[in-house]
Design a protein around this motif. Sequence first.
Motif, PDB file in Angstrom:
ATOM      1  N   ALA A 517       0.834  -1.207   0.000  1.00 47.96           N
ATOM      2  CA  ALA A 517       0.000   0.000   0.000  1.00 47.96           C
ATOM      3  C   ALA A 517       0.865   1.253   0.000  1.00 47.96           C
ATOM      4  CB  ALA A 517      -0.928  -0.009   1.219  1.00 47.96           C
ATOM      5  N   ALA A 518       1.891   1.267   0.861  1.00 50.05           N
ATOM      6  CA  ALA A 518       2.777   2.439   0.941  1.00 50.05           C
ATOM      7  C   ALA A 518       3.452   2.694  -0.408  1.00 50.05           C
ATOM      8  CB  ALA A 518       3.821   2.233   2.034  1.00 50.05           C
ATOM      9  N   ALA A 519       3.934   1.616  -1.042  1.00 44.96           N
ATOM     10  CA  ALA A 519       4.625   1.769  -2.325  1.00 44.96           C
ATOM     11  C   ALA A 519       3.682   2.288  -3.402  1.00 44.96           C
ATOM     12  CB  ALA A 519       5.227   0.428  -2.743  1.00 44.96           C
ATOM     13  N   ARG A 520       2.476   1.756  -3.450  1.00 46.29           N
ATOM     14  CA  ARG A 520       1.549   2.159  -4.502  1.00 46.29           C
ATOM     15  C   ARG A 520       1.007   3.567  -4.256  1.00 46.29           C
ATOM     16  NH1 ARG A 520      -1.485  -3.053  -7.087  1.00 46.29           N
ATOM     17  NH2 ARG A 520      -1.393  -1.671  -8.905  1.00 46.29           N
ATOM     18  N   PHE A 521       0.797   3.946  -2.985  1.00 41.39           N
ATOM     19  CA  PHE A 521       0.411   5.326  -2.700  1.00 41.39           C
ATOM     20  C   PHE A 521       1.508   6.286  -3.155  1.00 41.39           C
ATOM     21  CE2 PHE A 521      -2.798   4.048   0.709  1.00 41.39           C
ATOM     22  CZ  PHE A 521      -3.880   4.590   0.028  1.00 41.39           C
ATOM     23  N   ARG A 522       2.758   5.905  -2.899  1.00 37.14           N
ATOM     24  CA  ARG A 522       3.871   6.778  -3.283  1.00 37.14           C
ATOM     25  C   ARG A 522       3.924   6.918  -4.803  1.00 37.14           C
ATOM     26  NH1 ARG A 522       6.941   4.484  -0.046  1.00 37.14           N
ATOM     27  NH2 ARG A 522       6.598   5.888   1.708  1.00 37.14           N
ATOM     28  N   GLU A 523       3.716   5.818  -5.515  1.00 39.52           N
ATOM     29  CA  GLU A 523       3.706   5.866  -6.983  1.00 39.52           C
ATOM     30  C   GLU A 523       2.563   6.730  -7.500  1.00 39.52           C
ATOM     31  OE1 GLU A 523       3.357   1.827  -8.135  1.00 39.52           O
ATOM     32  OE2 GLU A 523       5.349   1.253  -7.397  1.00 39.52           O
ATOM     33  N   ASP A 529      -0.857   9.522   2.469  1.00 37.01           N
ATOM     34  CA  ASP A 529      -1.303   8.139   2.593  1.00 37.01           C
ATOM     35  C   ASP A 529      -0.116   7.183   2.672  1.00 37.01           C
ATOM     36  OD1 ASP A 529      -4.081   8.715   2.505  1.00 37.01           O
ATOM     37  OD2 ASP A 529      -3.958   8.939   0.329  1.00 37.01           O
ATOM     38  N   ALA A 530       0.922   7.462   1.875  1.00 39.07           N
ATOM     39  CA  ALA A 530       2.116   6.614   1.905  1.00 39.07           C
ATOM     40  C   ALA A 530       2.772   6.659   3.286  1.00 39.07           C
ATOM     41  CB  ALA A 530       3.105   7.063   0.837  1.00 39.07           C
ATOM     42  N   HIS A 531       2.850   7.843   3.881  1.00 37.82           N
ATOM     43  CA  HIS A 531       3.454   8.001   5.211  1.00 37.82           C
ATOM     44  C   HIS A 531       2.649   7.223   6.256  1.00 37.82           C
ATOM     45  CE1 HIS A 531       5.655   9.854   8.490  1.00 37.82           C
ATOM     46  NE2 HIS A 531       4.500  10.197   9.042  1.00 37.82           N
ATOM     47  N   GLY A 535       3.961   3.931   8.549  1.00 42.40           N
ATOM     48  CA  GLY A 535       3.800   3.761   9.997  1.00 42.40           C
ATOM     49  C   GLY A 535       3.191   2.413  10.337  1.00 42.40           C
ATOM     50  N   LEU A 536       2.236   1.960   9.524  1.00 43.06           N
ATOM     51  CA  LEU A 536       1.620   0.651   9.757  1.00 43.06           C
ATOM     52  C   LEU A 536       2.621  -0.479   9.522  1.00 43.06           C
ATOM     53  CD1 LEU A 536      -1.807   1.338   7.997  1.00 43.06           C
ATOM     54  CD2 LEU A 536      -1.440   1.038  10.450  1.00 43.06           C
ATOM     55  N   ARG A 538       5.829  -0.226  10.149  1.00 48.49           N
ATOM     56  CA  ARG A 538       6.686  -0.242  11.346  1.00 48.49           C
ATOM     57  C   ARG A 538       5.971  -0.930  12.511  1.00 48.49           C
ATOM     58  NH1 ARG A 538       7.921   4.883   9.254  1.00 48.49           N
ATOM     59  NH2 ARG A 538       6.400   5.923  10.614  1.00 48.49           N
ATOM     60  N   GLN A 539       4.649  -0.671  12.634  1.00 44.21           N
ATOM     61  CA  GLN A 539       3.888  -1.314  13.716  1.00 44.21           C
ATOM     62  C   GLN A 539       3.824  -2.822  13.532  1.00 44.21           C
ATOM     63  OE1 GLN A 539      -0.023   0.458  14.162  1.00 44.21           O
ATOM     64  NE2 GLN A 539       0.806   2.526  13.955  1.00 44.21           N
ATOM     65  N   SER A 540       3.835  -3.275  12.279  1.00 38.58           N
ATOM     66  CA  SER A 540       3.687  -4.704  12.004  1.00 38.58           C
ATOM     67  C   SER A 540       5.019  -5.448  12.064  1.00 38.58           C
ATOM     68  CB  SER A 540       3.066  -4.908  10.614  1.00 38.58           C
ATOM     69  OG  SER A 540       1.823  -4.243  10.518  1.00 38.58           O
ATOM     70  N   SER A 541       6.119  -4.705  12.078  1.00 40.71           N
ATOM     71  CA  SER A 541       7.446  -5.340  12.039  1.00 40.71           C
ATOM     72  C   SER A 541       7.809  -5.956  13.396  1.00 40.71           C
ATOM     73  CB  SER A 541       8.506  -4.313  11.657  1.00 40.71           C
ATOM     74  OG  SER A 541       8.224  -3.765  10.382  1.00 40.71           O
TER      75      SER A 541
END
Length: 541
Positions: A517-523, A529-531, A535-536, A538-541
């Motif tokens: 999701a982060a990658a596609r929002f950035r694209e 939204d990417a930011h 964060g999500l 990092r929370q999942s890591s």
Amino acid sequence: MSLLKWLALSSDEFDVATVEALAAEAQVPSLASLDAALAAGVLLPLASRYRFRHHLVQQALVEQVPPHRRQKMHRQIATRLAELDSPPAGIARHWLEAGLPRDAMPCLLVAAREALRLAAFSDALRHLEPLLAYQADHAEGLRLRAESMDAMGEPAALAAYHAAADAAGEPESHNLRAKAALAQVKLGDPKGALLVLDGLMPTSVEGRLCEALAYSGAAALGAGDPAVGTAKAAVARQLALQSGDTTSLVIASWAQAAAAHARGELHRSVWADLHETSQVPHLALRVFDGHLCITQRFLYGARPYADVIHFAQSLSTEAQRLGALRGHAFGVTLRGEAEWLAGTLPEAREHLREGARLHRAIGGPVGEALSLQRLAEVALHEGRRDEARALIDEALDVARQTDIGFHLLDRIYGTRITLHADDPAAALHVMEDASASVRGPLETCPGCRITFAVPAAIAAARAGELALAEKHEEQCAYLANVVMRLPAWYASHHEVRGHIAATRGAADEALAQFAAAAARFREAGHPIDAHRCDGLVRQSS
């Protein structure tokens, strides 16, 4: 007691005129009998009306009347209420209780028409049930039933329209089947709708509009020929202009915009409409209202935001030169939306506030509601929750004043859900409110629905309601991959799936979905939204 039995059969609530009419049937003095009933506590005053103290009291009185007497009394009550010009639904009930459905039919029809006009679709269906039970091939009754089901988004509307068409015969059957085809597009089956449209020749303005919108919608969904949609939309637009009906013009403009989008010429279509309507402000207002849904496709990654901002600014400048206030307001709001999604917040706030002000000044509630909803999103992102809540409530109030709320209500309720992201129970409450308030094609549209489905799926997942989350995720998958087909909505679908995986405890899958999701929002050019999705991750890591 004689009067009370008549009143008990009549209703649980009534006015003085009804009391006087039924006192004549009971052959008792009306006011003296009413005074006695009040003194005994059997009846209670209710503003300018009266009601029974308790339903059990009313029921006990009814049971004292033998069944063979009740039918005759219901017939006399129906006659008296008709003389008093009482609500037709109540009169119809008494004709039915009297065993005279034929006499009830005119009242049932009037009641169903009024319920449909007031968007009380369940009531309309309730009135139509006994009518169609008595006369199964009643053409108008079948049409009203189909329209009510369609307005509620019921799949059964398709069969209902075809049954109504069979009963109506030609040429009206062509108009009804065109409505069925449009309903089929809205229910996600554009290919099936094209089969229904084949060979149709609708004759009414409404039928032609439905045909045009069905063809254009099918083309926008990639299932039809854009040239056919374009031709049908052009004819429908001329009919709408000739009819002078502004609601028809909105629908025709929507069809034209959908066809232009299918051709890849939406920019040119908007520009042409600006010039064509620059000297007719009231038409310009409705034409640009019709563009609302389709021009949202400029956003969410269909074009680079720099291009969208340049287009919106050029449109606004040209509109000012022409003195076209609606075009200017439209361009300012579109620019603010693009700036918000691109993450340039000061400019977005400025132009969205100006867009709301401009639309309010020209009496354009559609554009005003959209501007307010976007401002609420900006305020929420910046942590001004009270301001965001006030803005989204105002947006909802304004949207309810329009006749194209179906392009606005989903996104407004979607923002209201996001407002409660930190309170899953409150978010679910908003979802329940939305489910009760936003139903069917009068309240929602196939494209705009994704603006509700995404936050609804995320909120349900966060609340641990996996079945509900998965139901909304299925809708997100269809809307993102079949209807919208835009980069940012693909990203949103990944985010939805990430939240569902996290709730299931599938940490690795959640991590992968949030990262995608982060990658596609950035694209897509959505840094905010990417930011959030970073964060999500990092929370999942």
